[in-house]
Design an enzyme around this catalytic site. Structure first.
Site, PDB file in Angstrom:
ATOM      1  N   GLU A  87       0.837  -1.195   0.000  1.00  0.00           N
ATOM      2  CA  GLU A  87       0.000   0.000   0.000  1.00  0.00           C
ATOM      3  C   GLU A  87       0.875   1.249   0.000  1.00  0.00           C
ATOM      4  O   GLU A  87       0.394   2.361   0.218  1.00  0.00           O
ATOM      5  CB  GLU A  87      -0.941   0.008   1.206  1.00  0.00           C
ATOM      6  N   CYS A 121      -3.331  -3.337   4.442  1.00  0.00           N
ATOM      7  CA  CYS A 121      -2.399  -4.392   4.867  1.00  0.00           C
ATOM      8  C   CYS A 121      -2.742  -5.760   4.275  1.00  0.00           C
ATOM      9  O   CYS A 121      -2.110  -6.757   4.624  1.00  0.00           O
ATOM     10  CB  CYS A 121      -2.367  -4.486   6.396  1.00  0.00           C
ATOM     11  N   SER A 213     -11.004   1.654  13.291  1.00  0.00           N
ATOM     12  CA  SER A 213     -10.204   0.617  12.627  1.00  0.00           C
ATOM     13  C   SER A 213     -10.093  -0.631  13.518  1.00  0.00           C
ATOM     14  O   SER A 213     -10.081  -1.758  13.013  1.00  0.00           O
ATOM     15  CB  SER A 213      -8.821   1.150  12.241  1.00  0.00           C
ATOM     16  N   HIS A 253      -2.549 -10.416  11.801  1.00  0.00           N
ATOM     17  CA  HIS A 253      -2.002  -9.124  11.396  1.00  0.00           C
ATOM     18  C   HIS A 253      -1.803  -8.328  12.686  1.00  0.00           C
ATOM     19  O   HIS A 253      -2.725  -8.248  13.506  1.00  0.00           O
ATOM     20  CB  HIS A 253      -2.990  -8.405  10.464  1.00  0.00           C
ATOM     21  N   LYS A 262      -5.719  -9.224  22.398  1.00  0.00           N
ATOM     22  CA  LYS A 262      -7.175  -9.057  22.461  1.00  0.00           C
ATOM     23  C   LYS A 262      -7.873  -9.904  21.390  1.00  0.00           C
ATOM     24  O   LYS A 262      -8.976 -10.403  21.589  1.00  0.00           O
ATOM     25  CB  LYS A 262      -7.543  -7.573  22.250  1.00  0.00           C
TER      26      LYS A 262
HETATM   27  N1  ACO Z   1       0.277   2.680  30.878  1.00  0.00           N
HETATM   28  C1  ACO Z   1      -0.299   1.553  30.377  1.00  0.00           C
HETATM   29  N2  ACO Z   1      -1.296   1.581  29.446  1.00  0.00           N
HETATM   30  C2  ACO Z   1      -1.703   2.783  28.999  1.00  0.00           C
HETATM   31  C3  ACO Z   1      -1.160   3.995  29.486  1.00  0.00           C
HETATM   32  C4  ACO Z   1      -0.124   3.906  30.467  1.00  0.00           C
HETATM   33  N3  ACO Z   1       0.470   4.986  30.942  1.00  0.00           N
HETATM   34  N4  ACO Z   1      -1.774   5.015  28.846  1.00  0.00           N
HETATM   35  C5  ACO Z   1      -2.678   4.480  28.000  1.00  0.00           C
HETATM   36  N5  ACO Z   1      -2.638   3.132  28.092  1.00  0.00           N
HETATM   37  C6  ACO Z   1      -3.397   2.148  27.340  1.00  0.00           C
HETATM   38  C7  ACO Z   1      -4.839   2.507  27.107  1.00  0.00           C
HETATM   39  O1  ACO Z   1      -5.651   2.137  28.217  1.00  0.00           O
HETATM   40  C8  ACO Z   1      -5.132   1.710  25.854  1.00  0.00           C
HETATM   41  O2  ACO Z   1      -5.295   0.346  26.161  1.00  0.00           O
HETATM   42  P1  ACO Z   1      -6.730  -0.346  26.122  1.00  0.00           P
HETATM   43  O3  ACO Z   1      -7.314  -0.038  24.779  1.00  0.00           O
HETATM   44  O4  ACO Z   1      -6.410  -1.782  26.306  1.00  0.00           O
HETATM   45  O5  ACO Z   1      -7.477   0.280  27.247  1.00  0.00           O
HETATM   46  C9  ACO Z   1      -3.825   1.792  25.076  1.00  0.00           C
HETATM   47  O6  ACO Z   1      -2.828   2.147  26.033  1.00  0.00           O
HETATM   48  C10 ACO Z   1      -3.821   2.849  24.003  1.00  0.00           C
HETATM   49  O7  ACO Z   1      -4.278   4.037  24.559  1.00  0.00           O
HETATM   50  P2  ACO Z   1      -5.402   4.883  23.816  1.00  0.00           P
HETATM   51  O8  ACO Z   1      -5.704   6.073  24.627  1.00  0.00           O
HETATM   52  O9  ACO Z   1      -6.531   3.998  23.402  1.00  0.00           O
HETATM   53  O10 ACO Z   1      -4.536   5.283  22.552  1.00  0.00           O
HETATM   54  P3  ACO Z   1      -4.860   6.304  21.405  1.00  0.00           P
HETATM   55  O11 ACO Z   1      -6.323   6.403  21.185  1.00  0.00           O
HETATM   56  O12 ACO Z   1      -4.119   7.545  21.695  1.00  0.00           O
HETATM   57  O13 ACO Z   1      -4.172   5.570  20.154  1.00  0.00           O
HETATM   58  C11 ACO Z   1      -4.591   3.899  18.477  1.00  0.00           C
HETATM   59  C12 ACO Z   1      -4.231   4.180  19.930  1.00  0.00           C
HETATM   60  C13 ACO Z   1      -6.034   4.261  18.208  1.00  0.00           C
HETATM   61  C14 ACO Z   1      -4.365   2.415  18.191  1.00  0.00           C
HETATM   62  C15 ACO Z   1      -3.648   4.740  17.554  1.00  0.00           C
HETATM   63  O14 ACO Z   1      -2.314   4.425  17.824  1.00  0.00           O
HETATM   64  C16 ACO Z   1      -3.934   4.549  16.080  1.00  0.00           C
HETATM   65  O15 ACO Z   1      -4.821   5.165  15.506  1.00  0.00           O
HETATM   66  N6  ACO Z   1      -3.110   3.666  15.367  1.00  0.00           N
HETATM   67  C17 ACO Z   1      -3.294   3.410  13.945  1.00  0.00           C
HETATM   68  C18 ACO Z   1      -4.531   2.589  13.634  1.00  0.00           C
HETATM   69  C19 ACO Z   1      -4.362   1.104  13.860  1.00  0.00           C
HETATM   70  O16 ACO Z   1      -3.274   0.601  14.051  1.00  0.00           O
HETATM   71  N7  ACO Z   1      -5.491   0.348  13.769  1.00  0.00           N
HETATM   72  C20 ACO Z   1      -5.486  -1.078  13.899  1.00  0.00           C
HETATM   73  C21 ACO Z   1      -6.117  -1.837  12.735  1.00  0.00           C
HETATM   74  S1  ACO Z   1      -5.861  -1.108  11.160  1.00  0.00           S
HETATM   75  C22 ACO Z   1      -4.186  -1.160  10.762  1.00  0.00           C
HETATM   76  O17 ACO Z   1      -3.541  -2.151  10.819  1.00  0.00           O
HETATM   77  C23 ACO Z   1      -3.527   0.067  10.326  1.00  0.00           C
END
Ligand code: ACO
Length: 469
Positions: A87, A121, A213, A253, A262
């Site tokens: 991609e 992906c 996502s 993936h 999870k």
């Molecule tokens: N210590 C331990 N854990 C923590 C802490 C800390 N200090 N702070 C946050 N966390 C945990 C959160 O509780 C959360 O875990 P949980 O979901 O199990 O509760 C995790 O860390 C991530 O924190 P969020 O606040 O949910 O993170 P954020 O929303 O800022 O970003 C996300 C995460 C959405 C995955 C972002 O990185 C993203 O958009 N990534 C790209 C998209 C992606 O990868 N999608 C997956 C499928 S599609 C693909 O493959 C591209």
């Protein structure tokens, strides 16, 4: 008429490459000003590989295909199909495959089917399926296929940036393989949605709705798994086990490792809901209070998530955890991600434990396209050993990478961002940091034609496991 299908079609050899530079996720947490543990514990990521402007999608693919050919002593004349899934688009017309022809045309090989496939992906899985389908089709002429998946996964500054990565994988596909694809056991789920997409063709960055996502990923997983289970039961009606019990390993993936943990728990939830109520209390004690949950209501349900992660932790440890080494150390490679997990599982498991086992793979690409399918591993020790011997370089190569500071990483991202699609262009990224044998971008001329060169294979890098044979 007797079907003359070749037997045991699958992966004969596999090679992975990743960037020689990485950033430490603990240091990135401090640099980004987020709470300690968010990337390392919350996302489950320790290191993230990244490329400077010296590498692009063409150079990654040149490096990995050349390595596969050289290290496995494969004659280019023995290849009849070459597919690329990516991609990372740097040209809206000219394919990466056509660039790779440089490695084949010099040996007189131009009769080589296959081209690029794109959907987030998932493109690598489509490339792999196309390769298998060709070998099992009337078009097959007895030669082998190579499926390549490669990407540079970069995000704009912000919460998605720590889920980047980069890498490339090339798989040699053919009959009598040590990793054999189960026939008739592919389950696919495709839908239209805007969870992650790249509408701005002038930018390397996606538009991403991270939470959506993850929900799309989980929904795709539910659908693929239930269909896979159904097809499995139809194909093996007398097999005594179903669901997770019938699988020896499950790889996913991996956008970030926590999501994989999870996901395994999610398969446990599916198994639980597909078990009759009376059997549930025996097989899944302590989970009775979830008897009446509906899958579609649980995507955001933390109670369900927590309970099933706990209940299926030993299954995760036994069947999936070993698959996360490269994903944890390099990050999301996009198309190669699921195949990097397969490699990690292979190199982290004792050979005896692998013989004759069945591994399920879940491939997800936003937008969305997803499949679950399985491979069974040969019972032939020698055949498997040959494949595993060729993967011995992976761990030393991971260890030999160079750590960069978050500041350096951020600066290199800015250089990529500023010069994306520039012409003419001379990259400024260091060649000295690249692994021996790496192809790199020398320059882009005024009409956007790219020229590549190769880093010599030095003795130092030979001892780091990067040798070419
Ligand atoms: N210590 C331990 N854990 C923590 C802490 C800390 N200090 N702070 C946050 N966390 C945990 C959160 O509780 C959360 O875990 P949980 O979901 O199990 O509760 C995790 O860390 C991530 O924190 P969020 O606040 O949910 O993170 P954020 O929303 O800022 O970003 C996300 C995460 C959405 C995955 C972002 O990185 C993203 O958009 N990534 C790209 C998209 C992606 O990868 N999608 C997956 C499928 S599609 C693909 O493959 C591209």
């Amino acid at each position: 008429m007797k079907t003359m299908w070749p037997e045991n079609v699958g992966i004969l050899a596999i090679d992975v490459i990743f960037p020689s530079q990485y950033v430490d996720q603990t240091e990135l947490e401090i640099f980004d000003g987020v709470s300690a543990g968010k990337y390392t514990i919350g996302l489950g990521q320790d290191k993230m590989g990244f490329c400077s402007d010296r590498e692009d999608i063409n150079s990654l693919c040149l490096t990995v295909v050349n390595r596969l050919l050289e290290r496995n002593h494969i004659k280019p004349t023995s290849i009849g199909r070459l597919e690329v899934g990516t991609e990372t688009i740097i040209d809206k017309s000219k394919s990466v495959k056509s660039v790779l022809m440089q490695l084949f045309a010099q040996h007189g090989v131009t009769d080589l089917e296959g081209i690029d496939t794109t959907n987030a992906c998932y493109g690598g899985t489509a490339a792999l399926f196309n390769s298998i389908n060709w070998i099992e089709s009337s078009s097959w002429d007895g030669r082998l296929a190579i499926a390549v998946c490669a990407d540079i996964a970069v995000y704009a500054k912000g919460n998605a940036r720590p889920t980047g990565g980069a890498g490339a994988i090339a798989m040699l596909v053919g009959p009598n393989a040590p990793l054999v694809f189960d026939r008739g056991l592919r389950a696919t789920y495709m839908q239209h949605c805007y969870d992650f997409y790249k509408p701005d063709l002038s930018s390397e960055y996606p538009v991403v709705d991270g939470k959506l996502s993850i929900q799309c990923y989980m929904k795709a997983l539910d659908n693929c798994y239930q269909l896979y289970r159904k097809k499995f039961e139809q194909k093996f009606p007398d097999f005594p086990k179903v669901g997770l019990d019938a699988l020896d390993g499950i790889v996913f993936h991996s956008p970030f490792c926590k999501l994989v943990q999870k996901s395994l728990a999610r398969l446990g939830l599916n198994d639980f809901l597909l078990t009759s109520e009376e059997k549930r209390s025996i097989k899944y004690p302590g989970l009775e209070k979830f008897n009446n949950v509906k899958l579609e209501d649980t995507y955001m349900d933390r109670d369900v998530e927590r309970a099933f992660m706990q209940a299926f932790n030993t299954v995760f440890e036994a069947k999936t955890k070993n698959s996360l080494l490269i994903a944890n150390q390099v990050g999301n490679m996009y198309t190669p991600s699921v195949y990097s997990c397969l490699i990690s599982l292979l190199i982290n498991t004792d050979e005896k434990q692998l013989l004759g086992k069945r591994i399920a793979l879940f491939s997800y690409g936003s937008g969305l396209a997803s499949s679950m399918y399985s491979i069974h591993i040969t019972k032939d020790c020698e055949l498997l050993q040959k494949l595993l011997d060729q993967l011995k370089y992976v761990k030393p190569l991971l260890e030999s990478r160079i750590k960069s500071s978050p500041e350096e990483f951020s600066e290199l991202m800015e250089i990529r961002e500023k010069n994306n699609h520039s012409a003419p262009y001379e990259p400024s990224g260091s060649i000295d940091v690249l692994f021996g044998g790496t192809y790199y971008l020398k320059n882009v001329d005024e009409v956007h034609r790219r020229t590549y060169e190769r880093v010599p294979i030095s003795n130092q890098q030979l001892t780091n496991g990067c040798q070419s044979s």
